[in-house]
Design an enzyme around this catalytic site. Structure first.
Site, PDB file in Angstrom:
ATOM      1  N   ASP A  94       0.762  -1.317  -0.112  1.00  0.00           N
ATOM      2  CA  ASP A  94      -0.079  -0.171   0.120  1.00  0.00           C
ATOM      3  C   ASP A  94       0.800   1.467   0.028  1.00  0.00           C
ATOM      4  OD1 ASP A  94      -2.422  -1.709   0.535  1.00  0.00           O
ATOM      5  OD2 ASP A  94      -1.673  -1.799   2.417  1.00  0.00           O
ATOM      6  N   LYS A 106       2.709   1.985  -5.056  1.00  0.00           N
ATOM      7  CA  LYS A 106       3.452   1.493  -6.304  1.00  0.00           C
ATOM      8  C   LYS A 106       2.501   1.465  -7.659  1.00  0.00           C
ATOM      9  CE  LYS A 106       3.423  -3.179  -4.449  1.00  0.00           C
ATOM     10  NZ  LYS A 106       2.433  -2.773  -3.351  1.00  0.00           N
ATOM     11  N   GLY A 151      -4.627  -5.105  -4.359  1.00  0.00           N
ATOM     12  CA  GLY A 151      -5.723  -4.211  -4.824  1.00  0.00           C
ATOM     13  C   GLY A 151      -5.209  -2.902  -5.250  1.00  0.00           C
ATOM     14  N   HIS A 152      -5.855  -2.522  -6.256  1.00  0.00           N
ATOM     15  CA  HIS A 152      -5.661  -0.957  -6.610  1.00  0.00           C
ATOM     16  C   HIS A 152      -6.919  -0.439  -7.201  1.00  0.00           C
ATOM     17  CE1 HIS A 152      -3.459  -3.843  -9.689  1.00  0.00           C
ATOM     18  NE2 HIS A 152      -4.312  -3.127 -10.380  1.00  0.00           N
ATOM     19  N   GLN A 162       1.993  -6.426  -2.950  1.00  0.00           N
ATOM     20  CA  GLN A 162       2.299  -6.408  -1.398  1.00  0.00           C
ATOM     21  C   GLN A 162       3.773  -5.726  -1.260  1.00  0.00           C
ATOM     22  OE1 GLN A 162       1.196  -9.699  -2.655  1.00  0.00           O
ATOM     23  NE2 GLN A 162      -0.580  -8.751  -2.121  1.00  0.00           N
TER      24      GLN A 162
HETATM   25  P1  IMP Z   1      -2.576 -12.902   2.869  1.00  0.00           P
HETATM   26  O1  IMP Z   1      -1.686 -12.474   1.854  1.00  0.00           O
HETATM   27  O2  IMP Z   1      -4.078 -12.572   2.315  1.00  0.00           O
HETATM   28  O3  IMP Z   1      -2.265 -14.418   3.192  1.00  0.00           O
HETATM   29  O4  IMP Z   1      -2.444 -12.038   3.910  1.00  0.00           O
HETATM   30  C1  IMP Z   1      -1.156 -12.287   4.703  1.00  0.00           C
HETATM   31  C2  IMP Z   1      -0.713 -10.690   5.426  1.00  0.00           C
HETATM   32  O5  IMP Z   1      -0.384  -9.779   4.179  1.00  0.00           O
HETATM   33  C3  IMP Z   1      -1.968 -10.011   5.874  1.00  0.00           C
HETATM   34  O6  IMP Z   1      -1.297  -9.197   6.845  1.00  0.00           O
HETATM   35  C4  IMP Z   1      -2.640  -8.937   4.855  1.00  0.00           C
HETATM   36  O7  IMP Z   1      -3.003  -7.738   5.450  1.00  0.00           O
HETATM   37  C5  IMP Z   1      -1.234  -8.631   4.326  1.00  0.00           C
HETATM   38  N1  IMP Z   1      -1.443  -8.263   2.739  1.00  0.00           N
HETATM   39  C6  IMP Z   1      -1.675  -9.053   1.736  1.00  0.00           C
HETATM   40  N2  IMP Z   1      -1.895  -8.538   0.607  1.00  0.00           N
HETATM   41  C7  IMP Z   1      -1.566  -6.998   1.077  1.00  0.00           C
HETATM   42  C8  IMP Z   1      -1.816  -5.946   0.004  1.00  0.00           C
HETATM   43  O8  IMP Z   1      -2.040  -5.915  -0.891  1.00  0.00           O
HETATM   44  N3  IMP Z   1      -1.381  -4.840   0.929  1.00  0.00           N
HETATM   45  C9  IMP Z   1      -1.340  -4.762   2.100  1.00  0.00           C
HETATM   46  N4  IMP Z   1      -1.052  -5.766   2.970  1.00  0.00           N
HETATM   47  C10 IMP Z   1      -1.419  -7.090   2.275  1.00  0.00           C
HETATM   48 MG    MG Z   2      -2.586  -2.174  -3.065  1.00  0.00          MG
END
Ligand code: IMP
Ligand code: MG
Length: 503
Positions: A28, A31, A55-56, A260
Site C-alpha cells: 500500500d 506503487k 488491490g488497486h 505487497q
Molecule cells: P494474505 O496475503 O491474504 O495471506 O495476507 C497475509 C498478510 O499480508 C496480511 O497481514 C495481509 O493484511 C497482508 N497483505 C496481503 N496483501 C496485501 C496488500 O496488497 N497490501 C497490504 N497488505 C497485504
Molecule cells: Mg494495493
C-alpha cells in the site's frame, strides 16, 4: 515537461530498458501509481507475485473500480502494450473473469492481456481453508485478506497444486482436483462442521455452489464452473515466461509490477506475519521468468514520512500502539468518524493523530476495506529493506502531511526485553538497534527512538521540480539520504498522473 517525459528522462540517465517497482514496506505504498506513470514508457508490463490479495483502484470513464489481478498497466492497453500475469502469480479465475467483465462493461480494451499457463490456481478449497483457519485462530490470526493465497502457495510447494493450464484440459483438471481434495481432507475434517457450512455457503464461495454437506467440496461443480471461467480468457493464456524473455531479448522496454511489500515477503518479512510469496525483487523477477540481473533499475517505493500496515504483526512506530492495532483489526471507516470526530494530523493524542493520518491519506484497504494501521516512517525497517538490490527510490504520499507541524522519523530502536539470542548476538535491555531484525520477539520488545523536524506547512502538490520544494522538506530528505545511504530519485506529491517529480 509532463510526468511521462520527466520519468523517461530519469530512466534514460540510468540507461534502463527493464525496470521493476517493488514496495519497501508493508504494501500500500502507492506503487500502483508509480507503475501507472511508468507504464506509458513500457512495452510490456508484468506482474510476478501474489494474487487477488493485492488491490488497486483504477478509474475508467470517470468511475473507480477495484482491481486485484489485472496489472495496473491495463489502462494503457489502448496503446498496444502487453499486460502480463506471470507464472509466479496465484490466479483466482473467478476474480479474473469479474475484472474482464468490468473492462468489457466499460468498453475498455484488454487485447494485450496475457496470462501464464503455469500460474497456480486459487481454488475454492484455498479460500475455504484460509477463512476457516483465520476464524478458528481468532486471537492468533495473521489477518489475511481471505483470498486463499496462503493455502494456494502451500499446495504449490506440497506438489499438489493445479495450474491455469489444467483449466484447458478438463479431465486432467478433475483428476488433479480430486487428488488434492483427498490429500487435504484431513485438514477440513478438523473444523467445526457448522463453521465449515457457514463459510462454504458464504458469498466468497459462490453462496454454496461448491458445497456438499457430505464431502464438503463438490468436485464436479468446481470443474464445471472453473472450466467455464477459463473459456472467457483462454485466448489470453500463453507461456508468459518465454514471452517476457523474448521481449527482453528483442530490446523491448519491460516494467515489472511488484505486489505487497518487502516486509510482507515470506522470505524477508516479519515472519510469520507475512504473505506467502516473496515480494522482493527476487520473487518478482523469477515470477515473470527473469533473473534479477536482467533488471536494470529496481525502484523501491516507500511511503514517507508516515507508513502503514494492514493485518496483524509487529509495527514498531504505530500511533497508539496496541490500542490502534486492536481498533484497526475490527473497525470500519464509518465507525472511525463517530468515535474520533476531532482526529487530525496534529492531534496531541497519538491514537487520534494516527486516525487523522489515516483519514487524510485515505488509508483503507482496497481489497478488504480495513483501516490501515498508521505510524511514523521507520529507518531501521527501511535500512533492512534496502539490503536487497534496490537501486532507486520513490517516496509517496508526502502531501498527506503538508499541514503536520512536527514530523518525526524513527532512527533506531532501544531493546526493552529480557536477554535474547538472535543471529549470533545477545540483545540486552537497553541495546540499540539501527537495522531491524526480522524476529517477532525483537520487534515486540523495542521502543523507537525519534528525531523530530519542523513540518514544511505548505502545499507541495503542484511542485514539479526540486527547486519548487520547501527547504524544510529538503532538509528531511537530506537526513534520510545520510541515514540510509540512498538518495531519493522520485517523489509522488499527489494522486494525479502529473503529481510526480524526479529530484
Ligand atoms: P494474505 O496475503 O491474504 O495471506 O495476507 C497475509 C498478510 O499480508 C496480511 O497481514 C495481509 O493484511 C497482508 N497483505 C496481503 N496483501 C496485501 C496488500 O496488497 N497490501 C497490504 N497488505 C497485504
Ligand atoms: Mg494495493
Amino acid at each position: 515537461m509532463n510526468s511521462q517525459s520527466r520519468l523517461a528522462a530519469f530512466l534514460k540517465t540510468r540507461k534502463a530498458r527493464s525496470v521493476a517497482v517493488v514496495d519497501l514496506q508493508f504494501g500500500d505504498t502507492g506503487k500502483g501509481g508509480i507503475v501507472d506513470r511508468l507504464a506509458g514508457w513500457a512495452d510490456v508490463i508484468a506482474r510476478g507475485t501474489g494474487g487477488a490479495n493485492a488491490g488497486h483502484t483504477i478509474v475508467l470513464n470517470g468511475s473507480s473500480h477495484a482491481f486485484h489481478l489485472v496489472p495496473c498497466g491495463i489502462l494503457r492497453d489502448t496503446e498496444g502494450k502487453l499486460n502480463v500475469i506471470g507464472s509466479g502469480v496465484v490466479l483466482d479465475p473467478r476474480i479474473l473473469v469479474e475484472e474482464i467483465s468490468m473492462l468489457e462493461r466499460e468498453k475498455h480494451p484488454y487485447k494485450g492481456l496475457r496470462v501464464s499457463h503455469r500460474a497456480h490456481l486459487v481454488l475454492p478449497t484455498h479460500i475455504a481453508l484460509d477463512r476457516m483457519r483465520e476464524r478458528r485462530a481468532a486471537k492468533g490470526k495473521i489477518g489475511t485478506t481471505g483470498r486463499g493465497i496462503g493455502p494456494c502457495y502451500e499446495d504449490y510447494v506440497a506438489r499438489l497444486g493445479l495450474t491455469v493450464n489444467d483449466l484447458l484440459n478438463p479431465s486432467e483438471f478433475k483428476r488433479k482436483l480430486t487428488r488434492t481434495i483427498s490429500a487435504n481432507s484431513y485438514l477440513f475434517e478438523s473444523f467445526d462442521p457448522e463453521m465449515v457450512k457457514e463459510i462454504m455457503t458464504s458469498p466468497a464461495l459462490g453462496g454454496g455452489k461448491y458445497y456438499d454437506p457430505k464431502t464438503i467440496f463438490n468436485t464436479d461443480a468446481i470443474v464445471r464452473e472453473y472450466t467455464k471461467y477459463a473459456k472467457k480468457f483462454e485466448r489470453h493464456i500463453v507461456d508468459t515466461d518465454a514471452l517476457v524473455r523474448e521481449a527482453l531479448h528483442d530490446k523491448k522496454k519491460i516494467l515489472l509490477e511488484g505486489a505487497q511489500g518487502h516486509l510482507l515477503s515470506v522470505d524477508y518479512g516479519t515472519y510469520p506475519y507475512v504473505t506467502s510469496s516473496d515480494c522482493s525483487i527476487e520473487g518478482l523477477a523469477k515470477g515473470v521468468g527473469l533473473q534479477t540481473s536482467d533488471v536494470d533499475v529496481t525502484i523501491g517505493v516507500a511511503k514517507f514520512p508516515y507508513m502503514t500496515r494492514v493485518g496483524e504483526g509487529p509495527f514498531p512506530t504505530e500511533f497508539g500502539g496496541t490500542q490502534s492495532a486492536v481498533w484497526c483489526s475490527s473497525a470500519r471507516k464509518d465507525d472511525e468518524a463517530k468515535k474520533y470526530p476531532n482526529a487530525g494530523v496534529n492531534s496531541k493524542d497519538e491514537m487520534e493523530q494516527g486516525v487523522g493520518m489515516r483519514i487524510a491519506g485515505h488509508e483503507y484497504g482496497a481489497t478488504t476495506g480495513r483501516p490501515r494501521r498508521t505510524g511514523w516512517f521507520d529507518l531501521p525497517l527501511y535500512r533492512y529493506a534496502l539490503q536487497t538490490g534496490v537501486n532507486a527510490i520513490a517516496l509517496t504520499k508526502l502531501d498527506v502531511l503538508d499541514e503536520c507541524k512536527v514530523i518525526k522519523i524513527c532512527t533506531a530502536y532501544r531493546y526493552t526485553g529480557p536477554d535474547y539470542k538472535v543471529g549470533g548476538l545477545t540483545l540486552k535491555k537497553g541495546s540499540k538497534i539501527t537495522s531491524a531484525l526480522m524476529d517477532p520477539v525483537v520487534l515486540a520488545n523495542i521502543t523507537p527512538i525519534y528525531k523530530a523536524f519542523p513540518g514544511w506547512l505548505t502545499s507541495i502538490g503542484k511542485a514539479r521540480s526540486k527547486k519548487e520544494l520547501p527547504q524544510k522538506l529538503l532538509t528531511i530528505l537530506d537526513f534520510l539520504r545520510k541515514e540510509s545511504g540512498m538518495p531519493t530519485d522520485l517523489l509522488s506529491v499527489g494522486p494525479d498522473r502529473e503529481d510526480i517529480l524526479a529530484i
